[in-house]
Design a protein around this motif. Structure first.
Motif, PDB file in Angstrom:
ATOM      1  N   ASP A   1       0.088   2.112  -5.425  1.00  0.00           N
ATOM      2  CA  ASP A   1      -0.397   2.808  -6.528  1.00  0.00           C
ATOM      3  C   ASP A   1       0.334   3.796  -7.278  1.00  0.00           C
ATOM      4  OD1 ASP A   1      -2.276   4.817  -7.748  1.00  0.00           O
ATOM      5  OD2 ASP A   1      -3.444   5.470  -5.777  1.00  0.00           O
TER       6      ASP A   1
ATOM      7  N   GLN B   1       2.341  -5.103  -3.238  1.00  0.00           N
ATOM      8  CA  GLN B   1       0.971  -5.398  -2.770  1.00  0.00           C
ATOM      9  C   GLN B   1       0.075  -4.062  -2.842  1.00  0.00           C
ATOM     10  OE1 GLN B   1       0.726  -7.721   0.475  1.00  0.00           O
ATOM     11  NE2 GLN B   1       2.374  -9.158  -0.387  1.00  0.00           N
ATOM     12  N   LYS B   2      -0.866  -3.794  -3.712  1.00  0.00           N
ATOM     13  CA  LYS B   2      -1.717  -2.702  -3.644  1.00  0.00           C
ATOM     14  C   LYS B   2      -1.162  -1.281  -3.650  1.00  0.00           C
ATOM     15  CE  LYS B   2      -5.256  -5.343  -1.462  1.00  0.00           C
ATOM     16  NZ  LYS B   2      -6.077  -5.653  -0.443  1.00  0.00           N
TER      17      LYS B   2
ATOM     18  N   HIS C   1       0.797  -7.551  -7.088  1.00  0.00           N
ATOM     19  CA  HIS C   1      -0.346  -7.690  -6.652  1.00  0.00           C
ATOM     20  C   HIS C   1      -1.490  -6.539  -6.421  1.00  0.00           C
ATOM     21  CE1 HIS C   1       1.496 -11.746  -5.651  1.00  0.00           C
ATOM     22  NE2 HIS C   1       2.477 -11.087  -5.111  1.00  0.00           N
ATOM     23  N   GLN C   2      -2.499  -6.575  -7.234  1.00  0.00           N
ATOM     24  CA  GLN C   2      -3.252  -5.381  -7.315  1.00  0.00           C
ATOM     25  C   GLN C   2      -3.008  -4.262  -7.100  1.00  0.00           C
ATOM     26  OE1 GLN C   2      -5.762  -6.677  -3.790  1.00  0.00           O
ATOM     27  NE2 GLN C   2      -6.849  -8.393  -4.823  1.00  0.00           N
ATOM     28  N   CYS C   3      -2.064  -3.778  -8.145  1.00  0.00           N
ATOM     29  CA  CYS C   3      -1.233  -2.487  -8.059  1.00  0.00           C
ATOM     30  C   CYS C   3      -2.266  -1.485  -9.128  1.00  0.00           C
ATOM     31  CB  CYS C   3       0.074  -2.640  -8.272  1.00  0.00           C
ATOM     32  SG  CYS C   3       1.058  -3.375  -7.170  1.00  0.00           S
ATOM     33  N   ASP C   4      -2.145  -0.321  -8.810  1.00  0.00           N
ATOM     34  CA  ASP C   4      -2.882   0.649  -9.852  1.00  0.00           C
ATOM     35  C   ASP C   4      -2.056   1.434 -10.514  1.00  0.00           C
ATOM     36  OD1 ASP C   4      -4.618   2.148 -10.933  1.00  0.00           O
ATOM     37  OD2 ASP C   4      -5.606   2.969  -8.981  1.00  0.00           O
TER      38      ASP C   4
ATOM     39  N   ARG D   1       0.941  -1.267  -0.265  1.00  0.00           N
ATOM     40  CA  ARG D   1      -0.065   0.221  -0.030  1.00  0.00           C
ATOM     41  C   ARG D   1       1.014   1.261  -0.031  1.00  0.00           C
ATOM     42  NH1 ARG D   1      -2.604  -3.543   3.051  1.00  0.00           N
ATOM     43  NH2 ARG D   1      -1.769  -2.763   5.174  1.00  0.00           N
TER      44      ARG D   1
END
Length: 129
Positions: free
Chosen positions: A92, A89-90, A109-112, A70
């Motif tokens: 941005d 992970q996550k 993993h779930q990166c924007d 994050r």
């Protein structure tokens, strides 16, 4: 500066000009690097959780084998930056500029990456599992 192994959680380093700084194996939790200039800076094997690199400028930086959770890189400029074998992970990267970067072996993993500009980036191969 050699800050290898330092615990810099909750530190405010926004706007700083950090050149040739070693953060290897550091713990950076909720650390604020917003709009910092990070040139020839190393974060090898560091744990970076919920830290803010938004608007920061990286040139010849390395996050190799680090764990980033994050972490925000919104509107950051990352040139010649490596994330080899890092675990993201996550994170941005909205509106970030990422150029000449190596992400070989990186786990995303779930990166924007919304509206991010990627130029000559070595991306990890997809994992079918």
């Amino acid at each position: 500066a050699n800050l290898a192994g330092a615990n810099m959680s909750n530190a405010i380093i926004s706007g700083a000009d950090l050149q040739f700084t070693n953060f290897s194996k550091a713990i950076l939790e909720s650390t604020d690097f917003e709009k910092a200039h990070l040139h020839n800076t190393w974060f090898w094997q560091s744990t970076i959780r919920e830290s803010n690199f938004s608007g920061a400028r990286f040139h010849f930086a390395s996050f190799a084998s680090s764990h980033l959770i994050r972490t925000r890189f919104k509107q950051a400029v990352l040139k010649n930056t490596e994330f080899n074998c890092a675990d993201l992970q996550k994170c941005d990267f909205t509106n970030a500029t990422i150029a000449l970067c190596n992400m070989t072996g990186t786990r995303l993993h779930q990166c924007d990456f919304t509206a991010a500009k990627l130029m000559q980036v070595d991306l990890p191969k997809s994992d079918p599992n």
